[in-house]
Design a protein around this motif. Sequence first.
Motif, PDB file in Angstrom:
ATOM      1  N   ARG A 303       0.741  -0.520  -7.073  1.00 54.80           N
ATOM      2  CA  ARG A 303       0.511  -0.553  -5.621  1.00 54.80           C
ATOM      3  C   ARG A 303      -0.035  -1.910  -5.202  1.00 54.80           C
ATOM      4  O   ARG A 303      -0.782  -2.547  -5.949  1.00 54.80           O
ATOM      5  N   ARG A 305      -2.097  -3.632  -1.874  1.00 52.45           N
ATOM      6  CA  ARG A 305      -2.821  -3.348  -0.634  1.00 52.45           C
ATOM      7  C   ARG A 305      -3.423  -4.634  -0.090  1.00 52.45           C
ATOM      8  O   ARG A 305      -4.047  -5.391  -0.833  1.00 52.45           O
ATOM      9  N   ASP A 307      -5.976  -6.246   2.784  1.00 55.48           N
ATOM     10  CA  ASP A 307      -7.045  -6.067   3.774  1.00 55.48           C
ATOM     11  C   ASP A 307      -6.901  -7.198   4.779  1.00 55.48           C
ATOM     12  O   ASP A 307      -7.313  -8.336   4.526  1.00 55.48           O
ATOM     13  N   THR A 341       0.953  -3.404   5.149  1.00 57.45           N
ATOM     14  CA  THR A 341      -0.181  -3.856   4.328  1.00 57.45           C
ATOM     15  C   THR A 341      -0.466  -2.943   3.148  1.00 57.45           C
ATOM     16  O   THR A 341      -1.455  -3.155   2.441  1.00 57.45           O
ATOM     17  N   ASP A 342       0.361  -1.917   2.923  1.00 57.78           N
ATOM     18  CA  ASP A 342       0.151  -1.004   1.799  1.00 57.78           C
ATOM     19  C   ASP A 342       1.520  -0.478   1.374  1.00 57.78           C
ATOM     20  O   ASP A 342       2.197   0.213   2.146  1.00 57.78           O
ATOM     21  N   ARG A 373      -5.317  -6.361  -3.128  1.00 59.27           N
ATOM     22  CA  ARG A 373      -5.611  -5.550  -4.314  1.00 59.27           C
ATOM     23  C   ARG A 373      -4.302  -5.138  -4.969  1.00 59.27           C
ATOM     24  O   ARG A 373      -3.414  -4.571  -4.316  1.00 59.27           O
ATOM     25  N   ALA A 408      -3.021   8.617  -2.457  1.00 58.76           N
ATOM     26  CA  ALA A 408      -3.658   7.599  -1.622  1.00 58.76           C
ATOM     27  C   ALA A 408      -4.604   8.230  -0.611  1.00 58.76           C
ATOM     28  O   ALA A 408      -5.704   7.722  -0.363  1.00 58.76           O
ATOM     29  N   GLU A 412      -8.687   7.719  -0.441  1.00 58.77           N
ATOM     30  CA  GLU A 412      -9.447   7.291   0.734  1.00 58.77           C
ATOM     31  C   GLU A 412     -10.632   8.221   0.986  1.00 58.77           C
ATOM     32  O   GLU A 412     -11.727   7.780   1.349  1.00 58.77           O
TER      33      GLU A 412
END
Length: 658
Positions: A303, A305, A307, A341-342, A373, A408, A412
């Motif tokens: 994955r 990710r 920010d 963004t993910d 990440r 996911a 969270e």
Amino acid sequence: MSCVPGPATFRLLDAWTGWDPYTGPEEPGVSGIVGLDDPEGIRLARRGVPDGPTRGELLPWFPDRRLAPGCRAGDWYLLVPGKRPGLLRRDVCGGGWLPVWPPACGPVPLVRPWSVAARGHRLVVVEPGRVLVWDREGGRLTAVIDVDGARWAAPAPRGEILVARRGTTALRRYGPDGRLREVLRTGAAGAVAGLRAAPDGTIWLLTEDGGVPRVHRGGRGRPFRPATAAELAAALPPSTLAAADADGFCLREPGPEEPVTSCWTWHGGPRTTPPAPTADLVTSGHLLTALIDSGIARCRWHRVRLDADLPPGTAVTASIVVTEDGGCADSDWQHAAPGLTDFLVDQPPGRFLRLRLRLTGDGSATPVVRRVRLDFPRVTGADLLPPAFREDPAADDFTERFLSLFDATLAELDRTIERAPALLDPAGVPDRALPWLAGLLGLSYESGWDAATRRALLAAAPELYRRRGTPWALREAVRIVFGVAPVIDELAADRRWAQLRPPGAAAGAAGAGEGLGTVRLFGRAAGRFRVGGSALGAAPLRAFGDPDADPLTAQAHRFRLLLPAGAADGAALARLVRRQAPAHTVGSVRAGGSGLVVGSRSTVGVDTAFVPLPPPVLGGARPLRLNRDGVLRPGPRGARRGVGVGVAAAVGVHTQLS
């Protein structure tokens, strides 16, 4: 809570661990991006000087040539050129703009004004070929300085005027009488775009060379050198000018709760739309990383990710490629959708991963990427399923990607639960969460308290609750809110009732006689009027309670809180005292006065002040008396200011109790 069978590892790319830009010969690893060492994140660079300030960022210190801040808060001057030029001054109470010289005062003394500047009560307007100087905020013209090609001027300390001419960055320094005193060579390139003089005599110069703004500082006996925006902000307070363009400008000023933005045209009329941001940034940039090693042969990367903050008009596009030996082709890259963004890694297994970030904007805003990440190896809820569900490779890939959505979401929730204790830390929560946190503890805030005061109250709340109702708790609450330690005067301690009796002797006991047992240090006749014992007018008349209990009830449950003059707002302080005082007590608030009152009770540090003599003024509402109230001429050692230790001081001449 998570259904993931085991913990996964990850790799961060940020300012702390490094962005690992590519340094090979094929293509630049970084282009049009700055902030690799900034914890705030990477962003698009500015045009010209990448890390230098923009013209919009310098507006609070170097306003447009037609604007000048006045000496009071909210006071501004606006130069209106045209066929009928004039100078307007902002009406702080009404919010509009009024002429500095009303029509009833005669014709406007301006012909073709170019720029305006102000300092205190002095006002300077630059016209082609001359500089006009007024004091009393335009009430009296004090000097007209003839300067060919004058463009910028700034009032300086000691009544001097600094003038910059067209086509040069040298500065001309004139005295209050309008005579040239000195020409300062700055050595700066470009054209002058702003001029300021600090109270300490430092000259701040703004120049533009090829559209790139640069700040310089210098002065008499100090060579001019380039300066940063941080140095400028530390030396000069910013104005409230927030934005400006060809159609008008906006002021951002403090309001009751939130800052208030007001916009006007260059003619002083209201403006409904704020100025558009200036295009000071490049429109695109990219970051290409070196090969990121997972340390696992044929690793299945999971994955990616980001920010990131994406203002309107900006986007971030991420691309990745996974390889086992470091080689790859252009067709091997996986491109995520712009703004995504993910996303999951859809690449064959490999030990190395390379990431490319493309940042785009409209020139006025930039995306900000704080960190990236990279999760590996792939660990999902599908690992918990029986092997029969994973026999078909295509179905297995779909199952992994499908269950990753739920993994996911659960991750969270896990992070939210893990961070829940941090929400109870007053030093770590955002400012907007402080009222919520205070509500959990039953605290209420005043609207004027800043975030630092609110955090300090939250941190001290456990001990304040534990010792609530004590003088310490009240004193500590006042110290936190107003920054000054008060004096708490418990009035019950001032009871003037006392009597000396021999040990074991009772009132009226036989053999007591007229000796020590019947002597009172303070008479009861002063507490309330008693027939046969109190003088007329010396004691109050009271028709309630037992007179013999007066020694116990006089001033009971009453206290007074004392603060120096001007230390706190009286109304806000009274509200705080009512909330913190015990319910059975009655408290009063007293702020120190302007001086010492002889013959009445005074508290040193609260009601006393040693101040110098006021300047002697003949006439007026309180005329002084010669040889008694003032000194017309100081002695050979100069004027005295108050009491000087080790210096002779004559009481009534050099000192005063007020």
